[in-house]
Structures are given as C-alpha cells and as structure tokens.
Scaffold this active site. Structure first.
Site, PDB file in Angstrom:
ATOM      1  N   GLY A  56     -16.698  -6.289   1.464  1.00 18.41           N
ATOM      2  CA  GLY A  56     -16.697  -7.737   1.675  1.00 18.41           C
ATOM      3  C   GLY A  56     -16.962  -8.195   3.094  1.00 18.41           C
ATOM      4  NE  ARG A 110      -3.739   0.186   2.512  1.00 17.12           N
ATOM      5  CZ  ARG A 110      -4.440  -0.187   3.583  1.00 17.12           C
ATOM      6  NH1 ARG A 110      -4.165   0.327   4.766  1.00 17.12           N
ATOM      7  NH2 ARG A 110      -5.410  -1.074   3.479  1.00 17.12           N
ATOM      8  CB  CYS A 142     -12.388  -1.420   3.177  1.00 14.07           C
ATOM      9  SG  CYS A 142     -11.641  -2.228   4.590  1.00 14.07           S
ATOM     10  N   GLY A 143     -15.182  -0.624   1.756  1.00 12.22           N
ATOM     11  CA  GLY A 143     -15.873  -0.156   0.542  1.00 12.22           C
ATOM     12  C   GLY A 143     -17.000   0.801   0.870  1.00 12.22           C
ATOM     13  NE  ARG A 158      -8.477  -0.428  15.891  1.00 10.09           N
ATOM     14  CZ  ARG A 158      -8.613  -1.182  14.802  1.00 10.09           C
ATOM     15  NH1 ARG A 158      -7.738  -1.107  13.826  1.00 10.09           N
ATOM     16  NH2 ARG A 158      -9.631  -2.012  14.678  1.00 10.09           N
ATOM     17  CE  LYS A 159      -8.262   2.107   9.086  1.00  8.64           C
ATOM     18  NZ  LYS A 159      -9.434   2.117   8.149  1.00  8.64           N
TER      19      LYS A 159
HETATM   20 FE1  SRM Z   1      -9.730  -1.109   5.159  1.00  9.70          FE
HETATM   21  C1  SRM Z   1      -8.556  -3.460   7.261  1.00  9.70           C
HETATM   22  C2  SRM Z   1      -8.444  -2.706   2.537  1.00  9.70           C
HETATM   23  C3  SRM Z   1     -10.243   1.641   3.247  1.00  9.70           C
HETATM   24  C4  SRM Z   1     -11.849   0.097   7.517  1.00  9.70           C
HETATM   25  N1  SRM Z   1      -8.615  -2.781   4.946  1.00  9.70           N
HETATM   26  C5  SRM Z   1      -8.221  -3.591   5.958  1.00  9.70           C
HETATM   27  C6  SRM Z   1      -7.240  -4.656   5.452  1.00  9.70           C
HETATM   28  C7  SRM Z   1      -5.856  -4.128   5.675  1.00  9.70           C
HETATM   29  C8  SRM Z   1      -7.451  -6.014   6.145  1.00  9.70           C
HETATM   30  C9  SRM Z   1      -6.275  -6.930   6.000  1.00  9.70           C
HETATM   31  O1  SRM Z   1      -5.570  -7.168   6.971  1.00  9.70           O
HETATM   32  O2  SRM Z   1      -6.042  -7.422   4.907  1.00  9.70           O
HETATM   33  C10 SRM Z   1      -7.648  -4.689   3.945  1.00  9.70           C
HETATM   34  C11 SRM Z   1      -6.554  -5.035   2.957  1.00  9.70           C
HETATM   35  C12 SRM Z   1      -7.140  -5.882   1.843  1.00  9.70           C
HETATM   36  C13 SRM Z   1      -6.328  -5.835   0.593  1.00  9.70           C
HETATM   37  O3  SRM Z   1      -5.593  -6.802   0.316  1.00  9.70           O
HETATM   38  O4  SRM Z   1      -6.465  -4.868  -0.149  1.00  9.70           O
HETATM   39  C14 SRM Z   1      -8.247  -3.309   3.772  1.00  9.70           C
HETATM   40  N2  SRM Z   1      -9.287  -0.585   3.284  1.00  9.70           N
HETATM   41  C15 SRM Z   1      -8.856  -1.425   2.326  1.00  9.70           C
HETATM   42  C16 SRM Z   1      -8.913  -0.787   0.969  1.00  9.70           C
HETATM   43  C17 SRM Z   1      -7.823  -1.247   0.025  1.00  9.70           C
HETATM   44  C18 SRM Z   1     -10.296  -1.060   0.354  1.00  9.70           C
HETATM   45  C19 SRM Z   1     -10.372  -0.712  -1.114  1.00  9.70           C
HETATM   46  O5  SRM Z   1     -10.580  -1.642  -1.899  1.00  9.70           O
HETATM   47  O6  SRM Z   1     -10.211   0.435  -1.467  1.00  9.70           O
HETATM   48  C20 SRM Z   1      -8.855   0.693   1.374  1.00  9.70           C
HETATM   49  C21 SRM Z   1      -7.451   1.207   1.489  1.00  9.70           C
HETATM   50  C22 SRM Z   1      -7.429   2.671   1.825  1.00  9.70           C
HETATM   51  C23 SRM Z   1      -6.037   3.235   1.821  1.00  9.70           C
HETATM   52  O7  SRM Z   1      -5.563   3.569   0.743  1.00  9.70           O
HETATM   53  O8  SRM Z   1      -5.430   3.341   2.888  1.00  9.70           O
HETATM   54  C24 SRM Z   1      -9.495   0.616   2.739  1.00  9.70           C
HETATM   55  N3  SRM Z   1     -10.778   0.607   5.368  1.00  9.70           N
HETATM   56  C25 SRM Z   1     -10.959   1.562   4.425  1.00  9.70           C
HETATM   57  C26 SRM Z   1     -12.033   2.429   4.798  1.00  9.70           C
HETATM   58  C27 SRM Z   1     -12.612   3.546   3.952  1.00  9.70           C
HETATM   59  C28 SRM Z   1     -12.077   4.905   4.217  1.00  9.70           C
HETATM   60  O9  SRM Z   1     -10.981   5.077   4.734  1.00  9.70           O
HETATM   61  O10 SRM Z   1     -12.830   5.826   3.897  1.00  9.70           O
HETATM   62  C29 SRM Z   1     -12.503   1.967   6.019  1.00  9.70           C
HETATM   63  C30 SRM Z   1     -13.717   2.501   6.797  1.00  9.70           C
HETATM   64  C31 SRM Z   1     -13.467   3.866   7.307  1.00  9.70           C
HETATM   65  C32 SRM Z   1     -12.688   3.880   8.574  1.00  9.70           C
HETATM   66  O11 SRM Z   1     -11.601   3.339   8.658  1.00  9.70           O
HETATM   67  O12 SRM Z   1     -13.187   4.481   9.516  1.00  9.70           O
HETATM   68  C33 SRM Z   1     -11.696   0.836   6.369  1.00  9.70           C
HETATM   69  N4  SRM Z   1     -10.091  -1.562   7.069  1.00  9.70           N
HETATM   70  C34 SRM Z   1     -11.046  -0.976   7.865  1.00  9.70           C
HETATM   71  C35 SRM Z   1     -11.086  -1.655   9.122  1.00  9.70           C
HETATM   72  C36 SRM Z   1     -11.997  -1.296  10.328  1.00  9.70           C
HETATM   73  C37 SRM Z   1     -11.328  -0.227  11.155  1.00  9.70           C
HETATM   74  C38 SRM Z   1     -11.800  -0.198  12.575  1.00  9.70           C
HETATM   75  O13 SRM Z   1     -11.612   0.845  13.229  1.00  9.70           O
HETATM   76  O14 SRM Z   1     -12.302  -1.200  13.080  1.00  9.70           O
HETATM   77  C39 SRM Z   1     -10.145  -2.701   9.050  1.00  9.70           C
HETATM   78  C40 SRM Z   1      -9.807  -3.728  10.141  1.00  9.70           C
HETATM   79  C41 SRM Z   1      -8.959  -3.135  11.227  1.00  9.70           C
HETATM   80  O15 SRM Z   1      -8.321  -2.104  11.072  1.00  9.70           O
HETATM   81  O16 SRM Z   1      -8.937  -3.774  12.269  1.00  9.70           O
HETATM   82  C42 SRM Z   1      -9.550  -2.619   7.744  1.00  9.70           C
HETATM   83 FE1  SF4 Z   2     -13.499  -6.448   4.736  1.00  7.51          FE
HETATM   84 FE2  SF4 Z   2     -11.985  -4.379   4.102  1.00  7.51          FE
HETATM   85 FE3  SF4 Z   2     -11.253  -6.830   3.428  1.00  7.51          FE
HETATM   86 FE4  SF4 Z   2     -13.282  -5.642   2.181  1.00  7.51          FE
HETATM   87  S1  SF4 Z   2     -11.118  -5.050   2.117  1.00  7.51           S
HETATM   88  S2  SF4 Z   2     -13.255  -7.711   2.893  1.00  7.51           S
HETATM   89  S3  SF4 Z   2     -14.234  -4.552   3.883  1.00  7.51           S
HETATM   90  S4  SF4 Z   2     -11.419  -5.963   5.484  1.00  7.51           S
END
Ligand code: SRM
Ligand code: SF4
Length: 594
Positions: free
Chosen positions: A513, A142, A518-519, A256-257
């Site tokens: 998913g 990333r 994240c979507g 946290r993030k």
């Molecule tokens: Fe996300 C975790 C992908 C935007 C909330 N997110 C993950 C992980 C890293 C899980 C993992 O360990 O694999 C996913 C990686 C999958 C992969 O192989 O791509 C992942 N998140 C993404 C992305 C790639 C989705 C996308 O297809 O665009 C986005 C990357 C953004 C970036 O460039 O940094 C992405 N994630 C988001 C968003 C949307 C946003 O930021 O507007 C959210 C919801 C908003 C928020 O964070 O408040 C989001 N992701 C999470 C969470 C739940 C956070 C929480 O506080 O519980 C997780 C799980 C965690 O952090 O424990 C997570």
């Molecule tokens: Fe769940 Fe985020 Fe993975 Fe999508 S990319 S399946 S919303 S953790």
C-alpha cells in the site's frame, strides 16, 4: 577500527521452558536459557547528560545500551523515537498493559485519556498497534510465530480472541509467516496476552525497534530436500531473544527493526536476500557438515531497497543462537540512532566493513568464526511451489498447501482450520510468507477426503494461478501509512483476471500500500505499490508497477516499470501484462514477465 566493548551479558536467568515445550510435540526443542544482562555502569559523561535532560535512568531505554550508544541516543539531533524511548522504555508496557486494562475495566480511565506516546508508540513493544487513524480505540495485536508453526489449540484461541469483536474482529497472516489479530480493545489486551503466553505464544517485542518474527522453511521437517529442520533453531532463537516470550529489556531498544530468516534448501523459502540477517543452510563440501552461510543487510524502506550481501561467515548449527545474540548486541550498541532512514543493519555493516563486523561479533562470542563456505551446483534449482498436495519425506505422508485469500482470516476460519488440521493432519499448521497455510502430515488415505472437504474450497488447495501467487499488505483498511486500499482490491482484480484469462502457470503478484513495501512489491513477478496518480487532472489512488522479481537461488529485485497508474486502469494494464506477445486471451502469462 577498535570496537568499544559494551557490557556483554553476565549471569543467567533460569530457563523457563514453558513457551517452548508448550509449543511443540513433533519436534523436540531444547529449553532455552534466556541471557541475563546487567546494565553497563554509567560513565560520568552519560550521567551528566541524563541529568541535564532530566531523564529517569531506571525507566529509560538507555539502561542496557553501551555508554557510547547512550550518548548517541541522547544526541540533540537524535530522532523523535529515540527521545520517546529515553523518556520511558517500551519494555515497561509489558507490565503496564495490565494496569491500564484494569483501570479501563474499572471505569477509572479511557484509552483517550492515556499518555499519547504510551498508547500510540510504546504499546507496540507489547505487540499492540493502535489503529487511531482508521479504527480509533481498536488495536492490531502482532504475535510472534517462530517458523510460522501453530497448533490447533493455538488457532482456536486466536479465533476466541477476535470472536467478541464481531465485524471489527479479524486476523491476517503476514509476510513474515506470522499472525496479527484485529479489533482488540485495550481493556482486554492483558487477558489476551496472558492467554497467548499460556499457550506458548507471545505478542511482546513484535513492533518498533525489536527483532521481527523469525522465519524458516514452511515445510521444515517434512521436506524431502531440506538440509535441516529450521524449526528448533527458530524457536530457540525466538526464546533467547524474547526471554521465552516474557520480554527481554536488554534487546528491546535496538536502533531499528531487524529481520532474521533461516533457509534450509536452495528454494530460500525465507527470502534470506531481503532479511537483515539471512542464514542459508549449506553442506560444507570439505567436512560434509551442514551449517549456515550468513547474508547481511537486505531490506526495503521508503528510501532504500537493497538485497543482502555476503557476511563471509559459516555457522555451525550450535553457533546460530549465540551468533545472532552477539550480532544483536553489536547492532544495538553501534547502529545509528540519529536518522531512522540510515539505521537498518546494512548501514552499520557498510560503515564497519564485513570483516570488522564479523570480528565485533567474534569478540562478543569469544570465538573465531569460519569463513563462508563455497558450494558449486551443476544444476539449476527452480523454486518449488508449496501450494497443492505434495509427498513428504515421510513415506505415505503428504502436506496440503491451501490459499488463504490475501491472508485474511475470521473467527470461523480459525475454528475450521483447527478442525481440518486435526481431522486430516497431526493438529498443526504452518503459515507461509506468502500469507497462506500448510496442513502437514496428512496420511495418503486422507488426501482425497481433504480435497473434497468444503473447507478446502474456501481455502483452496488447488487455487488459481493468480490467487496462489497473491500477496498483499494490510493497506488502507487498517494501516495509517497506506496510500491505497490493497487486500480487497487485489482479491477483486484476481477474481476478474482469473475469470477473463486462462493463466497457465503461477504468477506471483505482490501488493503493497505504500513504499515501505511490507507486501514486498520488489519480490513479485508483478509488484504493485500504492503511489500518487492523477486522472483527468484530479489526484486519485494509484500504483507504481514493478516487474520481474526473482526469488529462490538467484534472487533479483523487480524493476519499476511504470509509475502513477490510476487504480482504475489496473485491470486493463494487468491483462496486457499477463497476455503473451502474440497472445490471445487464452495464451497466458507472459510478455513483460518473460
Ligand atoms: Fe511492515 C511498518 C505491516 C512486513 C517494512 N508494517 C508497518 C506498520 C507497523 C505501519 C504502522 O504503523 O501501522 C504496518 C502495520 C499495518 C497493520 O495494521 O497491519 C506494517 N509489515 C506489515 C505486515 C503486517 C504486512 C502484511 O500484510 O503482511 C507485515 C508484518 C510482518 C510481521 O509479522 O512482523 C510487515 N514490513 C514488512 C516487510 C516484509 C518483510 O519483513 O519481509 C517489510 C519490508 C522488509 C523490511 O523490513 O526490510 C516491512 N513496515 C516496513 C517499514 C519500512 C522499514 C524501514 O526500514 O524503513 C515500515 C515503516 C517503519 O518501520 O518505519 C513498516
Ligand atoms: Fe505501507 Fe506497510 Fe501499511 Fe502496507 S502495511 S500500507 S506497505 S506501511
């Protein structure tokens, strides 16, 4: 309550302007001096605890925390990730990654033999996410792309990075207008990172407990309606937080993030309402000055989904970087570390109260901040669709917003997009939080040729009303947390729906998913979230359906409409939702959406 003072930054490290100056040509970005931090002296209590746990202080993530935060991070009840960070800070991977890659290249080790926490957790501090569950031995990397802005040279480099991985290599534009590349093997990672840094990019501090990609307006600098250009601030903020992309150990162990977004118009393209820190540009009616009202605490998670609340603060443009840096220190030193479901910024703001939170930031900034500015509008602002061709504020110039289906890109797409940006525009592109791309600065004389270019059939400028509004998270193809496959399924359904229905206006369909969202399912007109379902008594892939998300000036989260819908039943259900009340199949988007 009095906020205990942790060590603020002292001393400065010299500005390394390479990242920033490399990055841009059209907009001048000030070189940023990354703050130098000193580790706060250990209190006796903390020193005794460190000894009791047998931790190596120099290597641990405790180094830059306040003593109070150190104690909380070492609390018996503290969660696994705090323990992992206490044992060794993820910042060590910024240099360790080169050593590990070299050892693998020399045949002295394999990724399978490395420390599990290093491979699966700490490498995320370098932007490397091991996809053990789906593609063992392959990493997603990333990046950070402040304000989503990339040059043709950077695009070509990203194409070069994934080219050697053949069918395993691809990339995604993310919902934070960022880029993730896939298929990466650890033995190549250090070289890829070096190449990124040479080109003004970085992957450091993009995962785990770090600040995420800073989002701004995708049409910054070219938008006739903008109050300011968000790009310089996004770049400066990113440079200050990441120490110009080299990694900043003092701000890398947050509880946290944290998400930061900047909006420059009433469209709120950065979705301030779902960012932990949303900075919304406004013109102060009293002074005429353009600055930012602060919103705090918006976020999604499995347990809680909440829109931001007013931070009752107005920032001048000069205050944005110092404010955010001070806020991050307050979050680092006071945020919860014993429950990851209660560690996002909103919980801290609620615990302290908005006024005390602002005061804690003021103390660190050494200045008093103005209160929120109230601006009354006597019209309604409909959020603009940036896809398609639109006139810029520069006379005779246009931008072209092109759909990248579900944000997925391959090597050839990077090269073709770079060529197109140079042929029709100024050699730059913008990524959007809807996972699409904008080619700015296209002279009027070139618009027709751009529209006829076969590349823009593949990434359509005038895409269908469903394709244009499609957003999808990674899903089960790569993500270990996914409950369902998303991107490919979403694209297939959009294809079928666009074939079978006449959709007269934009429908924003967001796929995610799993409940991490994240979507951003809660943002869509229609949101689909992976969830358990049953069909004929058997467990099958299913979704929860959300409807009615509003974005822009008066945002609202979508509400859950249905749960446990088997994905097999999605096509008929979506058709039903898209056809208006009295409707035949050509009457378009409607019933449940109106
Ligand atoms: Fe996300 C975790 C992908 C935007 C909330 N997110 C993950 C992980 C890293 C899980 C993992 O360990 O694999 C996913 C990686 C999958 C992969 O192989 O791509 C992942 N998140 C993404 C992305 C790639 C989705 C996308 O297809 O665009 C986005 C990357 C953004 C970036 O460039 O940094 C992405 N994630 C988001 C968003 C949307 C946003 O930021 O507007 C959210 C919801 C908003 C928020 O964070 O408040 C989001 N992701 C999470 C969470 C739940 C956070 C929480 O506080 O519980 C997780 C799980 C965690 O952090 O424990 C997570
Ligand atoms: Fe769940 Fe985020 Fe993975 Fe999508 S990319 S399946 S919303 S953790």
């Amino acid at each position: 309550a009095a906020i205990p003072q942790a060590a603020a930054h002292t001393g400065r490290v010299p500005a390394r302007s390479t990242t920033v100056s490399h990055q841009r040509r059209l907009v001048t970005v000030r070189a940023v001096e990354a703050p130098g931090y000193e580790s706060p002296p250990l209190s006796e209590e903390v020193a005794a605890k460190i000894e009791e746990l047998g931790l190596d202080f120099e290597r641990s993530g405790l180094k830059y925390l306040s003593n109070d935060a150190r104690m909380r991070a070492m609390d018996r009840k503290s969660v696994k990730f705090e323990k992992t960070k206490n044992e060794k800070c993820g910042s060590h991977m910024w240099s360790d990654v080169a050593e590990l890659a070299q050892l693998i290249r020399d045949g002295k080790t394999k990724w399978e033999d490395l420390d599990l926490d290093d491979v699966d957790v700490r490498l995320k501090w370098s932007g490397l996410f091991h996809r053990r569950k789906r593609t063992p031995g392959r990493f997603m990397m990333r990046l950070k792309v402040p304000n989503g802005e990339l040059t043709a040279a950077q695009l070509r480099y990203l194409g070069d990075c994934i080219a050697p991985y053949g069918a395993d290599g691809c990339a995604d534009i993310t919902t934070r207008a960022n880029m993730q590349i896939r298929g990466v093997q650890l033995e190549d990672a250090d070289r890829i990172i070096a190449g990124l840094q040479e080109r003004g990019l970085t992957s450091f501090m993009s995962g785990m407990d770090n600040v995420r990609n800073i989002t701004g307006s995708p049409i910054a600098g070219i938008d006739p309606h903008e109050l300011l250009d968000t790009r310089p601030l996004c770049h400066e903020l990113n440079a200050a937080i990441t120490a110009n992309g080299a990694g900043n150990a003092a701000l890398t162990n947050l509880p946290r993030k944290i998400n930061i977004g900047l909006s420059s118009t009433r469209d709120d393209f950065a979705h301030c309402h779902i960012n932990d820190v949303g900075l919304k540009a406004v013109r102060d009616p009293a002074s005429g000055e353009v600055g930012f009202n602060v919103e705090l605490g918006g976020y999604f998670s499995i347990k809680r989904n909440v829109v931001s609340i007013s931070g009752d603060t107005f920032l001048t443009q000069e205050q944005v970087v110092p404010y955010c840096m001070a806020l991050l220190e307050v979050f680092r030193d006071h945020g919860a570390r014993n429950d990851r479901q209660k560690a996002r910024l909103m919980w801290l703001v609620e615990a302290m109260g908005v006024d005390a939170f602002r005061e804690a930031i003021e103390q660190r900034m050494g200045q008093t901040l103005r209160r929120e500015v109230h601006v009354a509008y006597d019209d309604v602002w409909a959020r603009r669709d940036v896809m398609g061709v639109h006139p810029q504020k520069q006379q005779g110039m246009f931008w072209a917003g092109a759909c990248v289906p579900a944000g997925r890109m391959h090597t050839a797409d990077f090269y073709a997009l770079a060529d197109a940006a140079e042929k029709y525009g100024d050699g730059t592109v913008r990524l959007t939080v809807e996972e699409n791309v904008i080619v700015p600065n296209v002279p009027e004389a070139k618009v027709e040729a751009l529209l006829a270019d076969p590349f823009f059939q593949h990434f359509p400028v005038n895409g269908g009303n469903l394709l244009r509004g499609l957003v999808s998270c990674t899903g089960a193809q790569f993500c270990p947390l996914a409950l369902i496959e998303t991107k490919n399924r979403a694209l297939e359904l959009v294809r079928q729906l666009e074939e079978q229905l006449d959709i007269p206006s934009l429908v924003r369909m967001h796929w995610t998913g799993c409940p991490n969202s994240c979507g951003q399912a809660q943002v869509g007109d229609i949101g689909l979230m992976g969830a358990p379902a049953k069909l004929d008594g058997k467990a099958v892939e299913g979704v929860k359906v959300f409807l009615g998300g509003k974005i822009g000036e008066n945002p609202e989260l979508a509400k859950q409409f249905e749960a446990g819908l088997p994905v097999e039943h999605l096509l008929p259900r979506l058709k039903e939702l898209l056809i208006s009340d009295g409707g035949d199949e050509s009457s378009g988007a409607g019933k449940a959406l109106s």
